[in-house]
Design an enzyme around this catalytic site. Structure first.
Site, PDB file in Angstrom:
ATOM      1  N   GLU A 183       0.835  -1.161  -0.048  1.00 30.67           N
ATOM      2  CA  GLU A 183      -0.066   0.129   0.007  1.00 30.67           C
ATOM      3  C   GLU A 183       0.872   1.371   0.040  1.00 30.67           C
ATOM      4  OE1 GLU A 183      -3.458   2.097   2.689  1.00 30.67           O
ATOM      5  OE2 GLU A 183      -2.953  -0.059   3.206  1.00 30.67           O
ATOM      6  N   GLY A 213      -7.549   4.863   8.305  1.00 30.73           N
ATOM      7  CA  GLY A 213      -8.369   4.713   9.487  1.00 30.73           C
ATOM      8  C   GLY A 213      -7.860   3.638  10.401  1.00 30.73           C
ATOM      9  N   GLY A 214      -7.386   2.647   9.662  1.00 34.66           N
ATOM     10  CA  GLY A 214      -6.951   1.513  10.531  1.00 34.66           C
ATOM     11  C   GLY A 214      -5.237   1.209  10.481  1.00 34.66           C
ATOM     12  N   SER A 215      -4.643   2.004   9.536  1.00 34.35           N
ATOM     13  CA  SER A 215      -3.092   1.849   9.395  1.00 34.35           C
ATOM     14  C   SER A 215      -2.619   3.187   9.218  1.00 34.35           C
ATOM     15  CB  SER A 215      -2.703   0.821   8.585  1.00 34.35           C
ATOM     16  OG  SER A 215      -3.111   0.796   7.111  1.00 34.35           O
ATOM     17  N   THR A 216      -1.368   3.274   9.140  1.00 30.04           N
ATOM     18  CA  THR A 216      -0.555   4.542   8.715  1.00 30.04           C
ATOM     19  C   THR A 216       0.932   3.990   8.148  1.00 30.04           C
ATOM     20  OG1 THR A 216       0.376   6.842   9.142  1.00 30.04           O
ATOM     21  CG2 THR A 216       0.638   4.890  10.855  1.00 30.04           C
ATOM     22  N   GLN A 217       1.055   4.662   7.024  1.00 27.29           N
ATOM     23  CA  GLN A 217       2.425   4.426   6.040  1.00 27.29           C
ATOM     24  C   GLN A 217       3.383   5.479   5.951  1.00 27.29           C
ATOM     25  OE1 GLN A 217      -0.765   3.610   4.646  1.00 27.29           O
ATOM     26  NE2 GLN A 217      -0.892   1.561   5.470  1.00 27.29           N
TER      27      GLN A 217
END
Length: 442
Positions: A183, A213-217
């Site tokens: 992603e 909302g559920g993860s950060t990259q």
């Protein structure tokens, strides 16, 4: 004796006339095909020119479903294909619906309705003659990654049922849960492709920050071989595009997306409803606030703590404790240009730091000062319509500093570049289209 001589003369002349007539006719006949071939040659030339024109107007479509935690979006990309050149993005069609696929975890059959609605958008956009050559894909992100395996699998199977009945280019493995690192890599491809620097040099590229909302990259190009050698293998990803090799630092923090982090700061546990009438009480909410909040199909009752303690300082301590040791610091990011997306953008709009339509630049300190202002204003009884803004801004400011961005670091915020959504969807589709042309598969 004189008559036969005269007859002989006539016979000789007659034969000569016949011979000359035959020679002339043969000569004319031999010229005729040459004359007929000239228009045919010109016609072939016109056909060749037309053929070249068709090639220059050869388009390839790619259809990507982004099954996120808060909604499902469809991106229909139209690429112009030129021989021996990288594809060029000619147009994008975008639609979005809510909620996300994960909301149908307990009623998967119901998920088909939204998928069919978006699939009809693709059918209205892509010429029917190109359906069979237009790849159709779905990539699910953190929303499905956070679901129990069996529930996620059933939802993906429902998507496969819908797609298998379409006439687009589809294979069962075109529907899958996207790895967090992929992603980040795909979003990095998107932004650098739209900026026109993907095929230049590593030093020309920009880094990418995405807060879902559920993860950060976080993803950026690695330029120092020594740095690459010192990093854990899970943090480094390599790929080739435009005949150039790229080495990226790319990592996805599952559970540190804004909604998941919000739940953790409030004291809840992902996917576990509260037993009975229990409440989540948090210092990050206004002292007199009481309400309900739904996340991942679970309805929570939430409430602010009693007045007395300073909201910002107390909330900051909660956030720092939640995120402690969950993020790896990377030296050098402060010296690179970074674009930030999703909730980074939305909360900057909420603060009035950027225009909602055009975006802009913000500093990390803008989030810090914004959090202080909102939290203090909330303590005084203001901003009741946005009860989570204090918590969200405090979390964003702490997250950025944990990633080693100093307060004076400036970030570029953009929802679109050249009228194209700045999401991972373009990068993933673009990568698939290139693989199709090279290997016959995505």
């Amino acid at each position: 004796m004189r008559f036969p001589k005269l007859a002989f003369v006539f016979m000789f002349v007659g034969c000569l006339v016949v011979y000359l007539t035959y020679v002339k006719r043969h000569y004319d006949d031999s010229k005729a095909p040459v004359s007929d071939q000239l228009p045919q040659y010109r016609m072939d030339t016109r056909k060749q020119s037309t053929s070249v024109q068709v090639v220059s107007e050869n388009f390839q479509y790619g259809i990507m479903f982004d099954a996120g935690s808060t909604g499902t979006r469809i991106h229909i990309f139209k690429f112009q294909i030129e021989p021996n050149e990288a594809p060029k993005l000619a147009h994008e069609t975008f639609r979005a619906i809510k909620p996300g696929l994960s909301a149908y975890a307990d009623d998967p059959e119901k998920s088909k309705e939204g998928l069919l609605e978006l699939l009809n958008v693709a059918k209205d956009t892509v010429p029917e003659t190109l359906w069979s050559s237009s790849p159709l894909m779905l990539r699910a992100t953190a929303g499905l990654r956070l679901l129990p395996g069996e529930k996620a699998t059933i939802l993906l199977d429902k998507a496969r049922e819908v797609f298998s009945e379409s006439l687009f280019l589809y294979r069962p493995d075109s529907v899958s849960i996207m790895d967090g690192t992929d992603e980040g890599m795909s979003a990095w491809i998107t932004i650098n492709f739209l900026l026109g620097v993907l095929h230049v040099t590593e030093t020309a590229t920009v880094g990418m920050l995405d807060l879902g909302g559920g993860s950060t990259q976080i993803t950026f190009a690695l330029q120092d071989e020594k740095t690459i050698q010192t990093l854990p293998i899970d943090y480094v990803t390599s790929f080739q595009m435009f005949n150039m090799s790229h080495a990226l630092y790319s990592y996805s923090y599952l559970g540190l997306g804004l909604m998941s982090a919000r739940l953790a700061v409030l004291g809840g546990i992902e996917g576990q409803p509260l037993a009975g009438p229990q409440e989540l009480v948090s210092p990050c909410l206004a002292p007199d606030y009481s309400g309900q909040w739904e996340h991942a199909e679970v309805l929570y009752t939430i409430k602010g703590q009693k007045a007395g303690e300073p909201i910002y300082e107390t909330c900051l301590t909660k956030v720092e404790k939640m995120i402690y040791k969950h993020v790896r610091r990377i030296e050098g990011v402060k010296d690179m240009d970074f674009y930030a997306f999703s909730y980074y953008y939305d909360r900057a709009v909420d603060l009035g730091l950027i225009d909602e339509r055009t975006g802009g630049n913000v500093r990390v300190s803008d989030y810090i000062e914004g959090a202080k202002k909102v939290c203090n204003n909330m303590a005084a009884g203001g901003i009741k319509e946005t009860p989570f803004l204090c918590l969200d801004l405090t979390y964003i400011s702490v997250l950025l500093q944990e990633l080693d961005f100093p307060p004076d670091k400036e970030l570029k915020l953009a929802r679109q570049i050249n009228n194209v959504e700045t999401s991972w969807a373009l990068g993933a589709t673009f990568h698939c289209i290139e693989s199709l042309h090279k290997h016959g598969m995505c």
